[in-house]
Scaffold this active site. Structure first.
Site, PDB file in Angstrom:
ATOM      1  N   THR A 166     -11.339  -8.869   4.582  1.00 55.22           N
ATOM      2  CA  THR A 166     -12.747  -9.258   4.751  1.00 55.22           C
ATOM      3  C   THR A 166     -13.530  -8.881   3.496  1.00 55.22           C
ATOM      4  O   THR A 166     -13.439  -7.745   3.023  1.00 55.22           O
ATOM      5  CB  THR A 166     -13.346  -8.541   5.976  1.00 55.22           C
ATOM      6  OG1 THR A 166     -12.576  -8.892   7.124  1.00 55.22           O
ATOM      7  CG2 THR A 166     -14.801  -8.939   6.182  1.00 55.22           C
ATOM      8  N   CYS A 180     -11.151  10.706 -16.142  1.00 54.66           N
ATOM      9  CA  CYS A 180     -10.352  10.616 -14.918  1.00 54.66           C
ATOM     10  C   CYS A 180      -9.305  11.716 -14.870  1.00 54.66           C
ATOM     11  O   CYS A 180      -8.703  11.967 -13.840  1.00 54.66           O
ATOM     12  CB  CYS A 180      -9.673   9.261 -14.837  1.00 54.66           C
ATOM     13  SG  CYS A 180     -10.767   7.923 -15.244  1.00 54.66           S
ATOM     14  N   HIS A 196     -19.325  -0.832 -11.134  1.00 52.85           N
ATOM     15  CA  HIS A 196     -20.107   0.374 -11.417  1.00 52.85           C
ATOM     16  C   HIS A 196     -20.149   0.760 -12.886  1.00 52.85           C
ATOM     17  O   HIS A 196     -20.821   1.726 -13.243  1.00 52.85           O
ATOM     18  CB  HIS A 196     -19.605   1.551 -10.568  1.00 52.85           C
ATOM     19  CG  HIS A 196     -18.265   2.095 -10.973  1.00 52.85           C
ATOM     20  ND1 HIS A 196     -18.147   3.243 -11.717  1.00 52.85           N
ATOM     21  CD2 HIS A 196     -17.007   1.655 -10.750  1.00 52.85           C
ATOM     22  CE1 HIS A 196     -16.854   3.501 -11.923  1.00 52.85           C
ATOM     23  NE2 HIS A 196     -16.146   2.554 -11.332  1.00 52.85           N
ATOM     24  N   ALA A 251     -11.631  -2.106 -10.958  1.00 51.47           N
ATOM     25  CA  ALA A 251     -10.706  -2.396 -12.057  1.00 51.47           C
ATOM     26  C   ALA A 251      -9.310  -1.825 -11.796  1.00 51.47           C
ATOM     27  O   ALA A 251      -8.316  -2.393 -12.241  1.00 51.47           O
ATOM     28  CB  ALA A 251     -11.261  -1.859 -13.368  1.00 51.47           C
ATOM     29  N   THR A 252      -9.227  -0.723 -11.073  1.00 53.63           N
ATOM     30  CA  THR A 252      -7.905  -0.165 -10.766  1.00 53.63           C
ATOM     31  C   THR A 252      -7.080  -1.194  -9.993  1.00 53.63           C
ATOM     32  O   THR A 252      -5.936  -1.492 -10.354  1.00 53.63           O
ATOM     33  CB  THR A 252      -8.044   1.126  -9.932  1.00 53.63           C
ATOM     34  OG1 THR A 252      -8.814   2.065 -10.680  1.00 53.63           O
ATOM     35  CG2 THR A 252      -6.687   1.726  -9.606  1.00 53.63           C
ATOM     36  N   ASN A 283     -11.954   3.270 -23.086  1.00 48.62           N
ATOM     37  CA  ASN A 283     -12.899   4.083 -22.322  1.00 48.62           C
ATOM     38  C   ASN A 283     -13.119   5.464 -22.928  1.00 48.62           C
ATOM     39  O   ASN A 283     -14.133   6.096 -22.668  1.00 48.62           O
ATOM     40  CB  ASN A 283     -12.433   4.216 -20.867  1.00 48.62           C
ATOM     41  CG  ASN A 283     -10.992   4.664 -20.764  1.00 48.62           C
ATOM     42  OD1 ASN A 283     -10.084   3.975 -21.239  1.00 48.62           O
ATOM     43  ND2 ASN A 283     -10.769   5.810 -20.159  1.00 48.62           N
ATOM     44  N   GLN A 300     -14.710  -1.688 -19.548  1.00 49.14           N
ATOM     45  CA  GLN A 300     -15.750  -1.112 -20.414  1.00 49.14           C
ATOM     46  C   GLN A 300     -16.449  -2.182 -21.244  1.00 49.14           C
ATOM     47  O   GLN A 300     -17.295  -1.845 -22.083  1.00 49.14           O
ATOM     48  CB  GLN A 300     -15.135  -0.074 -21.362  1.00 49.14           C
ATOM     49  CG  GLN A 300     -14.550   1.139 -20.679  1.00 49.14           C
ATOM     50  CD  GLN A 300     -15.593   2.090 -20.142  1.00 49.14           C
ATOM     51  OE1 GLN A 300     -16.774   2.015 -20.493  1.00 49.14           O
ATOM     52  NE2 GLN A 300     -15.184   3.001 -19.285  1.00 49.14           N
TER      53      GLN A 300
HETATM   54  C1  LIG Z   1     -13.332   2.752 -15.109  1.00 51.68           C
HETATM   55  C2  LIG Z   1     -12.133   2.072 -15.636  1.00 51.68           C
HETATM   56  C3  LIG Z   1     -11.108   1.605 -14.808  1.00 51.68           C
HETATM   57  C4  LIG Z   1     -11.088   1.863 -13.312  1.00 51.68           C
HETATM   58  O1  LIG Z   1     -12.181   1.306 -12.655  1.00 51.68           O
HETATM   59  P1  LIG Z   1     -12.397   1.678 -11.110  1.00 51.68           P
HETATM   60  O2  LIG Z   1     -13.725   1.141 -10.775  1.00 51.68           O
HETATM   61  O3  LIG Z   1     -12.348   3.178 -11.022  1.00 51.68           O
HETATM   62  O4  LIG Z   1     -11.289   1.067 -10.352  1.00 51.68           O
HETATM   63  C5  LIG Z   1     -10.052   0.945 -15.377  1.00 51.68           C
HETATM   64  N1  LIG Z   1      -9.983   0.740 -16.695  1.00 51.68           N
HETATM   65  C6  LIG Z   1     -10.944   1.168 -17.539  1.00 51.68           C
HETATM   66  C7  LIG Z   1     -10.829   0.893 -18.983  1.00 51.68           C
HETATM   67  C8  LIG Z   1     -12.048   1.862 -17.030  1.00 51.68           C
HETATM   68  O5  LIG Z   1     -12.985   2.285 -17.874  1.00 51.68           O
END
Ligand SMILES: *Cc1c(COP(=O)(O)O)cnc(C)c1O
Length: 387
Positions: free
Chosen positions: A241, A326, A203, A73-74, A153, A181
């Site tokens: 890749t 985080c 994840h 997500a980042t 989150n 989330q």
């Molecule tokens: C966990 C999270 C991210 C980041 O996800 P990554 O897998 O660490 O890149 C971004 N936004 C929200 C709202 C999250 O909960």
């Protein structure tokens, strides 16, 4: 409790489903080829990626062609926000977001501010939600992009994505949603939702780390400039890749989530209600977020007269988060809770309990009692300070 710890930090990461782990091992053994290679082994990797795309697309009710694989997500947030802002920069340089977004969103906007974009930071209402009327009032003729997360989150607050998205559609503004989330946890129908860009990560829904996706709606004017340049994979939007084993794992995690979304939500709601009933009478307890309408997998609470670090230490063996997971190395009160009107002390004492598929009623019962006793003990140590 025989276990070494009790894991109540599902909002930070979830365990990989056993079937997902097996599927990834299978891919590593028999479909290791580069999916860009034009031979029979490459074909196998391509097939696995295609299957995963169909599985994720089914969960979100969209076409697999709208999905771009990323590292999580980042990266999806970065690609969506910087990519769309740059793509539309000729038309205007005004952008909208909230200070309560994840750092993977806010830090991109701060970078864009330094590059000459203008950002409006909309404050949430008391319960953490953004009023669609306030959102509409912030739009300008030069507004090109807005980014508002689905489920917060830290607090579990759910935004009215449909109403906010409709405002964007009516005003030709691209709408990005960080749904890290939300995906695999609450129903999302991208065919019906007025969303242009949506970020997700494996994840957070029992898939592997290091793999995610960005949804890019198949609409005119909806496009992103790439952040990376290279081999031309994924229509050059995100070359490199493809990690076919991780992608296969994410795909299966999506299919599993699709089959049990409602049951998971019922399970989480029961756990959260039980937890809440056990702790609700603690003196001076504050709920951060809206327990009635928020995502039931998260319960974030504060007490004003206790220091967060001491509380966290006395909560062992519970694995929970204080402030933002985080940021927990940084000793500053959560900006998300500050934006909800919490004082520094209240924000510092906040604990986020987050539940998941493997959480049991016994664990919740133990954790809630443990939390209540820890607060009592800390108050007994410092009598007179108690609220
Ligand atoms: C966990 C999270 C991210 C980041 O996800 P990554 O897998 O660490 O890149 C971004 N936004 C929200 C709202 C999250 O909960």
């Amino acid at each position: 409790m025989a276990a070494e710890f009790i894991y109540l930090d599902y909002a930070a990461s979830t365990p990989v489903d056993e079937r997902v782990a097996e599927r990834m091992l299978e891919c590593r053994g028999s479909a290791y080829a580069n999916s860009s290679s034009n031979h029979v082994a490459g074909r196998r990797s391509r097939d696995n990626i295609e299957t995963a795309g169909a599985q994720l697309a089914a969960l979100l009710n969209t076409d697999p062609k709208t999905l771009i694989w990323t590292s999580g997500a980042t990266e999806s947030d970065n690609l969506a926000i910087a990519g769309a802002a740059r793509y539309r920069a000729q038309r205007g340089r005004h952008l909208i977001t909230m200070p309560t977004e994840h750092k993977a969103v806010t830090d991109v906007f701060r970078m864009l501010e330094k590059q000459g974009f203008e950002v409006t930071w909309l404050e949430p209402g008391e319960c953490g939600r953004l009023d669609p009327a306030a959102f509409k009032a912030a739009l300008r003729p030069d507004t090109q992009l807005a980014s508002i997360m689905y489920v917060n989150n830290e607090t579990g607050v759910i935004q009215d994505i449909e109403a906010l998205g409709n405002v964007c559609r009516d005003n030709d503004v691209l709408f990005h949603v960080d749904a890290a989330q939300a995906v695999g946890k609450i129903p999302i129908d991208l065919n019906a939702l007025p969303v242009d860009l949506l970020s997700l990560t494996g994840h957070k829904f029992y898939g592997p780390k290091g793999i995610g996706a960005l949804y890019i709606a198949d609409r005119p004017g909806c496009h992103v400039e790439p952040l990376f340049f290279g081999g031309g994979q994924q229509r050059r939007i995100r070359p490199g890749t493809l990690p076919s084993d991780l992608i296969a794992g994410l795909g299966l995690a999506a299919e599993i989530a699709d089959g049990r979304l409602r049951d998971d939500l019922t399970h989480l709601a029961a756990l959260r209600a039980a937890f809440w009933n056990r702790i609700r009478d603690i003196d001076g307890l504050l709920v951060n977020g809206d327990p009635d309408s928020g995502f039931p997998g998260i319960l974030n609470v504060s007490v004003s007269d206790i220091e967060g670090e001491s509380l966290l230490l006395s909560l062992e063996p519970l694995c929970v988060a204080t402030g933002s997971a985080c940021n927990s190395q940084i000793q500053e009160p959560s900006y998300v809770l500050r934006a909800l009107g919490r004082s520094d002390l209240e924000a510092q004492s906040s604990i986020r309990f987050s539940f998941g598929r493997n959480t049991t009623a016994e664990e919740v019962e133990f954790a809630a009692g443990h939390y209540a006793r820890a607060i009592q003990r800390l108050r007994d140590l410092a009598p007179g300070d108690a609220a």
